[in-house]
Enzyme design. Structure first.
Site, PDB file in Angstrom:
ATOM      1  N   ARG A  58       0.831  -1.213   0.000  1.00  0.00           N
ATOM      2  CA  ARG A  58       0.000   0.000   0.000  1.00  0.00           C
ATOM      3  C   ARG A  58       0.864   1.261   0.000  1.00  0.00           C
ATOM      4  O   ARG A  58       0.509   2.262  -0.636  1.00  0.00           O
ATOM      5  CB  ARG A  58      -0.925  -0.012   1.222  1.00  0.00           C
ATOM      6  CG  ARG A  58      -1.944   1.123   1.257  1.00  0.00           C
ATOM      7  CD  ARG A  58      -3.002   0.852   2.317  1.00  0.00           C
ATOM      8  NE  ARG A  58      -4.014   1.896   2.341  1.00  0.00           N
ATOM      9  CZ  ARG A  58      -4.134   2.824   3.294  1.00  0.00           C
ATOM     10  NH1 ARG A  58      -3.280   2.812   4.315  1.00  0.00           N
ATOM     11  NH2 ARG A  58      -5.082   3.735   3.239  1.00  0.00           N
ATOM     12  N   HIS A  62       0.375   4.243  -2.687  1.00  0.00           N
ATOM     13  CA  HIS A  62       0.080   5.613  -2.264  1.00  0.00           C
ATOM     14  C   HIS A  62       1.216   6.568  -2.623  1.00  0.00           C
ATOM     15  O   HIS A  62       0.996   7.777  -2.720  1.00  0.00           O
ATOM     16  CB  HIS A  62      -0.215   5.654  -0.766  1.00  0.00           C
ATOM     17  CG  HIS A  62      -1.594   5.194  -0.426  1.00  0.00           C
ATOM     18  ND1 HIS A  62      -2.442   5.890   0.414  1.00  0.00           N
ATOM     19  CD2 HIS A  62      -2.296   4.111  -0.836  1.00  0.00           C
ATOM     20  CE1 HIS A  62      -3.588   5.248   0.511  1.00  0.00           C
ATOM     21  NE2 HIS A  62      -3.523   4.164  -0.233  1.00  0.00           N
ATOM     22  N   ASP A  63       2.396   6.052  -2.808  1.00  0.00           N
ATOM     23  CA  ASP A  63       3.503   6.880  -3.287  1.00  0.00           C
ATOM     24  C   ASP A  63       3.329   7.195  -4.763  1.00  0.00           C
ATOM     25  O   ASP A  63       3.337   8.362  -5.169  1.00  0.00           O
ATOM     26  CB  ASP A  63       4.833   6.158  -3.065  1.00  0.00           C
ATOM     27  CG  ASP A  63       6.017   6.943  -3.611  1.00  0.00           C
ATOM     28  OD1 ASP A  63       6.022   8.181  -3.461  1.00  0.00           O
ATOM     29  OD2 ASP A  63       6.929   6.322  -4.180  1.00  0.00           O
ATOM     30  N   VAL A  66       0.631   9.693  -6.231  1.00  0.00           N
ATOM     31  CA  VAL A  66       0.762  11.122  -5.901  1.00  0.00           C
ATOM     32  C   VAL A  66       2.104  11.621  -6.424  1.00  0.00           C
ATOM     33  O   VAL A  66       3.155  11.271  -5.908  1.00  0.00           O
ATOM     34  CB  VAL A  66       0.661  11.348  -4.381  1.00  0.00           C
ATOM     35  CG1 VAL A  66       0.759  12.838  -4.064  1.00  0.00           C
ATOM     36  CG2 VAL A  66      -0.655  10.784  -3.848  1.00  0.00           C
ATOM     37  N   GLY A  68       3.888  10.703  -8.781  1.00  0.00           N
ATOM     38  CA  GLY A  68       4.784   9.679  -9.298  1.00  0.00           C
ATOM     39  C   GLY A  68       5.525   8.907  -8.223  1.00  0.00           C
ATOM     40  O   GLY A  68       5.449   9.218  -7.029  1.00  0.00           O
ATOM     41  N   ASP A  70       8.210   8.515  -6.293  1.00  0.00           N
ATOM     42  CA  ASP A  70       9.357   9.340  -5.891  1.00  0.00           C
ATOM     43  C   ASP A  70       9.600   9.335  -4.392  1.00  0.00           C
ATOM     44  O   ASP A  70      10.363  10.142  -3.877  1.00  0.00           O
ATOM     45  CB  ASP A  70       9.162  10.777  -6.368  1.00  0.00           C
ATOM     46  CG  ASP A  70       7.897  11.426  -5.799  1.00  0.00           C
ATOM     47  OD1 ASP A  70       7.182  10.762  -5.007  1.00  0.00           O
ATOM     48  OD2 ASP A  70       7.619  12.590  -6.140  1.00  0.00           O
ATOM     49  N   SER A  72       7.766  10.375  -2.109  1.00  0.00           N
ATOM     50  CA  SER A  72       7.252  11.568  -1.420  1.00  0.00           C
ATOM     51  C   SER A  72       6.398  11.184  -0.218  1.00  0.00           C
ATOM     52  O   SER A  72       6.317  11.929   0.762  1.00  0.00           O
ATOM     53  CB  SER A  72       6.442  12.440  -2.386  1.00  0.00           C
ATOM     54  OG  SER A  72       5.351  11.717  -2.942  1.00  0.00           O
ATOM     55  N   ASN A  90      -4.414   8.728   4.064  1.00  0.00           N
ATOM     56  CA  ASN A  90      -3.206   8.174   4.685  1.00  0.00           C
ATOM     57  C   ASN A  90      -3.198   8.226   6.201  1.00  0.00           C
ATOM     58  O   ASN A  90      -2.669   7.325   6.854  1.00  0.00           O
ATOM     59  CB  ASN A  90      -1.970   8.924   4.179  1.00  0.00           C
ATOM     60  CG  ASN A  90      -1.755   8.767   2.683  1.00  0.00           C
ATOM     61  OD1 ASN A  90      -2.207   7.807   2.077  1.00  0.00           O
ATOM     62  ND2 ASN A  90      -1.055   9.731   2.088  1.00  0.00           N
ATOM     63  N   PRO A 159      -7.871   7.193  -4.851  1.00  0.00           N
ATOM     64  CA  PRO A 159      -9.305   6.865  -4.870  1.00  0.00           C
ATOM     65  C   PRO A 159      -9.791   6.397  -3.510  1.00  0.00           C
ATOM     66  O   PRO A 159      -9.217   5.470  -2.923  1.00  0.00           O
ATOM     67  CB  PRO A 159      -9.398   5.742  -5.918  1.00  0.00           C
ATOM     68  CG  PRO A 159      -8.017   5.194  -6.033  1.00  0.00           C
ATOM     69  CD  PRO A 159      -7.079   6.311  -5.724  1.00  0.00           C
ATOM     70  N   HIS A 189      -6.265  -6.203  -2.633  1.00  0.00           N
ATOM     71  CA  HIS A 189      -7.127  -6.343  -1.457  1.00  0.00           C
ATOM     72  C   HIS A 189      -7.367  -7.803  -1.086  1.00  0.00           C
ATOM     73  O   HIS A 189      -8.221  -8.091  -0.248  1.00  0.00           O
ATOM     74  CB  HIS A 189      -8.459  -5.621  -1.683  1.00  0.00           C
ATOM     75  CG  HIS A 189      -8.365  -4.150  -1.474  1.00  0.00           C
ATOM     76  ND1 HIS A 189      -9.466  -3.319  -1.419  1.00  0.00           N
ATOM     77  CD2 HIS A 189      -7.288  -3.338  -1.296  1.00  0.00           C
ATOM     78  CE1 HIS A 189      -9.068  -2.065  -1.235  1.00  0.00           C
ATOM     79  NE2 HIS A 189      -7.749  -2.054  -1.162  1.00  0.00           N
ATOM     80  N   ASP A 236     -10.059  -9.553   2.650  1.00  0.00           N
ATOM     81  CA  ASP A 236     -10.386 -10.858   2.068  1.00  0.00           C
ATOM     82  C   ASP A 236     -10.617 -11.813   3.228  1.00  0.00           C
ATOM     83  O   ASP A 236      -9.683 -12.219   3.912  1.00  0.00           O
ATOM     84  CB  ASP A 236      -9.231 -11.330   1.178  1.00  0.00           C
ATOM     85  CG  ASP A 236      -9.370 -12.776   0.721  1.00  0.00           C
ATOM     86  OD1 ASP A 236     -10.395 -13.413   1.013  1.00  0.00           O
ATOM     87  OD2 ASP A 236      -8.429 -13.278   0.075  1.00  0.00           O
ATOM     88  N   THR A 239      -8.903 -15.912   2.633  1.00  0.00           N
ATOM     89  CA  THR A 239      -7.465 -16.165   2.864  1.00  0.00           C
ATOM     90  C   THR A 239      -6.781 -14.816   3.076  1.00  0.00           C
ATOM     91  O   THR A 239      -6.073 -14.322   2.191  1.00  0.00           O
ATOM     92  CB  THR A 239      -6.839 -16.895   1.659  1.00  0.00           C
ATOM     93  OG1 THR A 239      -7.148 -16.153   0.465  1.00  0.00           O
ATOM     94  CG2 THR A 239      -7.390 -18.299   1.524  1.00  0.00           C
TER      95      THR A 239
END
Length: 695
Positions: A58, A62-63, A66, A68, A70, A72, A90, A159, A189, A236, A239
């Site tokens: 994740r 999430h990097d 936003v 690209g 990088d 951040s 976040n 999203p 997920h 899930d 499993t």
């Protein structure tokens, strides 16, 4: 001379392209043990806590979503720097920072300042999936680390769990992903857990969920907001710690944990893709690996861009940021000619590259557009991590002016080259009547109701005093809209700049295109879709601007006297100041659009709709047994979700057909001067909804 300069410039550009390529063998010589060190550390971390695999995956997602891939997302907040970790998607949920920090320390011990944090994230994501039984893929390497982060982009581009299929498709499409990529990446997920606050609305209000599954979740996720918000449930249930394709089988049984999960299998265009992945594990694994490679290539910093951080949570302090002046085409040609034939000066070479790039970038909006040409144009500058500054207009007048949000937002239209089309955010609404211009101010939705012209004129005058004919009125409107929301306690977002002002206005288009307060839900959805394809979620989010401002009796009279979907006591309270009979005096009587907190930008507007206390017919249409009911419920119970969606929609709206480059102009105040502020005191923008009809 010109020919020689062109050849040198071409060679430079070719070299820049070559240096920007990622390669899986990037560290083979400079740090040959880098990948094995990362894999060992990830495997140990996942063995210690299975959930960590999902957390590291994740982090990479999430990097990359936003600005690209990088790293951040790893930058921590300081007293002078705001990172992305506090963004709504976040905060309180991103994990694994300590694992990445540990990996970085181990790599630094053998290869000083060689392996970037961005590459560590990309490799750790792959190794996490493999450690939990999932597919492997080749990770191209050579990314550099950013010196900046963007809280606003993190809020707008990631999203959220309440997105429907249309919004998901748009969000992923904006990053260059196909629908198959989106469904494949959502398969992440199959591991990890979600917080109650992110699936509460789905289990209590949605109908496309297995009843037994919903009941089992309610035991640990109470209906009341604030109770058990951070309680966890596996994404899930079959499993939860194995990376397989069980996630898709869950969707077939309506056991998706988030609204956005089940949206992938809900009678829409992605149903067959879900069925395929549920029945064919190999197809899923292949599609997931391909999509991960594509995601890891989102706008990486390479070559001379960025840096290699010593510590992933903070950038390395650098010298003062290099300032590159913006040049007109004429100035650029003169600069090229001033360089020597041999092109011996490195600075001249750099300038040539900048000038060449500027010819392409000049037509693009950017948050740093005025950094050089008018650095003090907007009085309050927020320092960015790379030394640049993000312009913000926080003039004292703004804090006291609620009229600005509704004045500043709607995209307007005009006639151009014999074609009539929407011109977008071009400040056409500010133009006065002349012998050749029919002002949009006199359109039915605007006449006697738009306010704030005096404030905008005052801002323009102050900016002109510092930078004559540089900052457009369209940009002033866009920034002032954002800062008006912030001044009243609402969210912030990054405003892209570089718009130019229109030379015309369209009275007829203003009359035709702004949706009326009597609009039905279907009419509202269509009207917003016509504007840059704004989605139903965008529509509901932008309508939340009605948490501030007031409206005229003539615009809510039919709703309180004729409609049945209104709280009877609420209607009675309004009738005292808005009699049934139309009259000059009563028509302009005002009532707050949000009776709960009329001067605070919050999510109370949606709670009002749940109680049938929408002031306008078009307001209550958003919660009236239709397709937007669940979005209203979510925004009413989740202020962070509303703030995130509103900021995202404002960015989308701010990008509706701007004039850039040589289109339009950035003229002085004179052609746009209102000469006098509209003193009608009417808050309703007339026939409009959402931000189109509020101040």
């Amino acid at each position: 001379m010109a020919s020689s300069a062109s050849v040198c410039l071409l060679l430079l550009c070719m070299a820049a392209v070559a240096s920007a390529q990622l390669s899986p063998t990037f560290y083979d010589t400079s740090c040959p043990n880098a990948l094995s060190t990362i894999k060992s550390a990830v495997t140990a971390a996942v063995n210690k806590e299975n959930r960590m695999g999902a957390s590291l995956l994740r982090l990479h997602f999430h990097d990359c979503f936003v600005q690209g891939c990088d790293a951040s997302v790893l930058l921590a907040d300081t007293s002078t720097f705001t990172g992305e970790q506090g963004a709504f998607p976040n905060v309180g949920s991103l994990r694994g920072f300590d694992v990445i920090a540990s990996i970085k320390s181990q790599v630094e011990a053998t290869c000083k300042q060689t392996v970037s944090c961005a590459d560590i994230l990309a490799v750790a994501a792959r190794d996490s999936v493999v450690a939990l039984g999932g597919p492997s893929w080749t990770v191209p390497l050579g990314r550099k680390d950013s010196t900046t982060a963007s809280l606003s982009l993190a809020n707008s581009d990631l999203p959220p769990p309440f997105f429907d299929l249309v919004n998901l498709t748009t969000a992923f499409g904006n990053k260059g992903f196909t629908v198959t990529d989106m469904v494949a990446l959502s398969g992440a997920h199959t591991i990890g857990q979600g917080q109650c606050q992110n699936f509460r609305d789905h289990i209590y209000n949605d109908t496309n969920i297995n009843p037994g599954f919903a009941t089992s979740l309610k035991a640990n996720c109470p209906r009341a907001t604030g109770s058990g918000d951070t309680n966890l449930a596996p994404l899930d249930t079959t499993t939860p710690y194995v990376f397989d394709n069980a996630y898709y089988s869950n969707l077939l049984s309506q056991k998706g944990l988030f609204h956005s999960d089940q949206a992938l299998f809900n009678g829409g265009s992605t149903d067959n893709t879900v069925r395929n992945f549920a029945s064919n594990k190999a197809a899923f694994s292949s599609a997931f690996a391909a999509a991960m490679v594509k995601m890891a290539n989102l706008s990486p910093l390479t070559g001379s861009q960025g840096q290699i951080r010593l510590t992933c949570s903070k950038p390395i302090a650098t010298a003062a940021s290099r300032v590159v002046a913006r040049h007109s085409n004429k100035h650029s040609r003169e600069t090229l000619c001033s360089c020597s034939l041999a092109m011996a000066s490195a600075s001249c070479l750099s300038l040539l590259v900048v000038v060449a790039l500027a010819s392409t970038a000049s037509a693009q909006l950017t948050s740093t557009f005025y950094d050089t040409s008018c650095p003090n144009a907007l009085s309050d500058h927020q320092e960015r991590g790379d030394g640049r500054r993000e312009q913000r207009a926080t003039h004292g007048a703004l804090a006291a002016q609620a009229p600005l949000p509704r004045l500043l937002r709607a995209g307007k239209s005009r006639s151009h080259h014999m074609h009539t089309y929407m011109t977008g955010c071009d400040a056409s609404v500010l133009l006065n009547d002349t012998a050749t211009i029919k002002s949009e101010k006199n359109a039915i939705p605007n006449a006697g109701s738009l306010r704030g012209f005096g404030v905008v004129d005052n801002i323009k005058a102050q900016v002109e005093a510092v930078c004559p004919q540089t900052v457009s009125c369209a940009d002033i409107l866009a920034v002032a809209a954002r800062d008006s929301v912030v001044a009243l306690g609402g969210p912030s977002w990054t405003v892209l700049l570089g718009r130019r002002d229109s030379l015309n206005a369209s009275l007829s288009q203003a009359n035709n295109d702004l949706p009326a307060p009597s609009s039905s839900l279907q009419q509202l959805i269509q009207a917003f879709k016509n504007k840059n394809n704004l989605s139903p979620t965008d529509l509901v989010a932008l309508s939340g601007a009605h948490t501030i401002g007031q409206a005229q009796c003539l615009n809510f009279r039919p709703h309180i006297y004729n409609d049945t979907n209104i709280n009877s006591a609420f209607a009675t309270s309004l009738k005292a100041n808005c009699p049934a009979a139309s009259s000059t005096s009563s028509d302009s009587s005002l009532a707050p659009l949000d009776t709960t907190t009329p001067n605070t930008f919050d999510n109370a507007y949606y709670s009002n709709l749940l109680s049938q206390k929408g002031l306008l017919h078009s307001d209550q249409e958003l919660f009236n047994g239709g397709s937007t009911d669940n979005i209203v419920r979510n925004f009413a119970s989740n202020p962070a979700a509303f703030s995130s969606a509103f900021a995202s929609a404002m960015i989308t709206m701010g990008n509706i057909s701007p004039k850039t480059g040589s289109n339009g102009r950035s003229g002085s105040a004179a052609p746009r001067s209102t000469n006098k502020t509209n003193t009608g005191g009417i808050d309703h923008m007339g026939p409009g909804t959402g931000i189109y009809k509020q101040e």
